[in-house]
Design a protein around this motif. Structure first.
Motif, PDB file in Angstrom:
ATOM      1  N   THR A   1      49.636  44.562  35.180  1.00 25.30           N
ATOM      2  CA  THR A   1      49.929  44.111  33.822  1.00 25.30           C
ATOM      3  C   THR A   1      50.985  43.005  33.798  1.00 25.30           C
ATOM      4  O   THR A   1      51.362  42.527  32.730  1.00 25.30           O
ATOM      5  N   ALA A   2      51.461  42.591  34.983  1.00 25.22           N
ATOM      6  CA  ALA A   2      52.439  41.508  35.059  1.00 25.22           C
ATOM      7  C   ALA A   2      51.765  40.150  35.198  1.00 25.22           C
ATOM      8  O   ALA A   2      52.368  39.127  34.909  1.00 25.22           O
ATOM      9  N   ILE A   3      50.513  40.144  35.656  1.00 20.15           N
ATOM     10  CA  ILE A   3      49.791  38.882  35.799  1.00 20.15           C
ATOM     11  C   ILE A   3      48.996  38.603  34.532  1.00 20.15           C
ATOM     12  O   ILE A   3      48.753  39.503  33.721  1.00 20.15           O
ATOM     13  N   ASP A   4      48.613  37.345  34.359  1.00 16.98           N
ATOM     14  CA  ASP A   4      47.938  36.926  33.125  1.00 16.98           C
ATOM     15  C   ASP A   4      46.645  36.180  33.468  1.00 16.98           C
ATOM     16  O   ASP A   4      46.689  35.212  34.232  1.00 16.98           O
ATOM     17  N   PRO A   5      45.496  36.654  32.928  1.00 17.18           N
ATOM     18  CA  PRO A   5      45.329  37.821  32.067  1.00 17.18           C
ATOM     19  C   PRO A   5      45.545  39.121  32.839  1.00 17.18           C
ATOM     20  O   PRO A   5      45.440  39.143  34.069  1.00 17.18           O
ATOM     21  N   GLU A   6      45.864  40.179  32.101  1.00 15.48           N
ATOM     22  CA  GLU A   6      46.076  41.462  32.751  1.00 15.48           C
ATOM     23  C   GLU A   6      44.807  41.898  33.476  1.00 15.48           C
ATOM     24  O   GLU A   6      43.691  41.595  33.065  1.00 15.48           O
ATOM     25  N   LEU A   7      45.010  42.633  34.577  1.00 19.74           N
ATOM     26  CA  LEU A   7      43.945  42.895  35.540  1.00 19.74           C
ATOM     27  C   LEU A   7      43.124  44.139  35.205  1.00 19.74           C
ATOM     28  O   LEU A   7      43.681  45.215  34.962  1.00 19.74           O
ATOM     29  N   THR A   8      41.818  43.981  35.220  1.00 24.77           N
ATOM     30  CA  THR A   8      40.918  45.137  35.195  1.00 24.77           C
ATOM     31  C   THR A   8      40.967  45.793  36.570  1.00 24.77           C
ATOM     32  O   THR A   8      40.744  45.130  37.588  1.00 24.77           O
TER      33      THR A   8
END
Length: 338
Positions: A284-291
């Motif tokens: 959730t720190a990377i963008d877009p948040e990871l599936t």
């Protein structure tokens, strides 16, 4: 007695609870089931709490020939996942009067020196990740009870195995991407010789291969941001059609892949969808948040410790893999127009 300066004894607890010293020993040693009633056990525990009674564990362990110490062997602590495994294992251990020593195998895999003068003298048992299995040769000898985590149940060296349902997690990823319309996949696989990563590759290939007109290509990388970046960039930099979905063996690989995709001018998920596995804080720190696939690390550690306790007591450990859950976020979408 509570106001006395004398340390309370098991006899004091027995008198306060109105039971025998033998009953106190059974309850405080967690061996009361089937021997005394639950009500009696609670009365003993309450009396011990009220008196501030603390058993002399050192003398007890010396008498019984046990150290009540367990070694948890994991790969190098590069993610919070294994910290969660330790937290879960230590929680269950503490409830049964055990301590857990955490021992990361050097470089994540490979042989390790025995951290004890004699592991067999210092430990009651070992819990080990399959990724750190080579470290066991110096630790276990032929006598210590062993529970393996993330290990092939048909070929495990341990007395018991505890697994997350990784195969189902990969199936959930594949089905999610296939339902979105993806047919051309790139698999960024962890370059680690381990059963858990073999399962990921096999299940992905099987699930994607069962659908007509699909393709899958596998590239390997060490579990690092730099390794994933280099492998992804090399795989996608050349001419020709690109995959529309990138399936990564774990979240750290996915984060490295994000950097490579941005360098190549590719957008997530417009040009390529990306998935991970673990649901680390990184997701959730990377963008877009990871599936990604959520793995319950603490429950994993709890089940590992419970299995070892069962082995130590001559009981059959709980069977069945621990369920996992696909968490859909912004990194996946239907494939865009060519």
């Amino acid at each position: 007695m509570a106001g006395s300066s004398t340390r309370p004894t098991s006899r004091d607890v027995a008198q306060a609870a109105g039971v025998s010293q033998a009953a106190v020993s059974l309850v405080l040693g967690d061996k009361w089931r089937g021997r005394v009633s639950a009500a009696t056990a609670e009365r003993v525990r309450e009396a011990a709490r009220d008196l501030g009674y603390r058993p002399n564990l050192a003398a007890r362990n010396l008498r019984l020939g046990h150290t009540r110490t367990v070694l948890l062997v994991v790969p190098a602590l590069t993610t919070e996942f294994f910290a969660g495994v330790y937290t879960g294992a230590a929680r269950i251990a503490a409830q049964h009067g055990f301590g857990v020593v955490l021992y990361p195998s050097p470089e994540g895999i490979g042989p390790a020196r025995d951290p004890f003068a004699s592991a067999q003298a210092a430990l009651d048992g070992i819990i080990a990740s399959s990724m750190a299995a080579d470290a066991l040769t110096a630790l276990r000898g032929d006598q210590l009870p062993l529970v393996m985590l993330d290990s092939d149940p048909d070929g495990s060296p341990g007395s018991a195995t505890v697994n997350l349902d990784i195969a189902d997690g990969v199936r959930q990823v594949a089905e999610h991407l296939l339902e979105l319309g993806h047919r051309h996949f790139l698999h960024l696989a962890a370059d680690v010789a381990s059963w858990t990563f073999e399962i990921r590759g096999r299940e992905l290939t099987t699930r994607v291969g069962a659908v007509p007109d699909t393709s899958i290509r596998t590239i390997r990388a060490p579990i690092s941001i730099a390794g994933a970046l280099a492998a992804t960039e090399a795989a996608l930099a050349g001419p020709g059609p690109h995959p529309t979905a990138l399936v990564c063996d774990d979240d750290k690989l996915a984060a490295g892949a994000y950097k490579a995709l941005r360098r190549l001018g590719l957008r997530v998920p417009d040009d390529i969808s990306v998935t991970g596995l673990d649901d680390l804080a990184l997701a959730t720190a990377i963008d877009p948040e990871l599936t990604t696939v959520r793995l319950d690390a603490e429950q994993f550690g709890e089940r590992g410790m419970q299995a070892l306790l069962a082995v130590l007591e001559g009981r059959a450990p709980e069977h069945g893999d621990i369920p996992v859950e696909l968490v859909v976020r912004g990194s996946t979408a239907p494939p865009g127009a060519p």
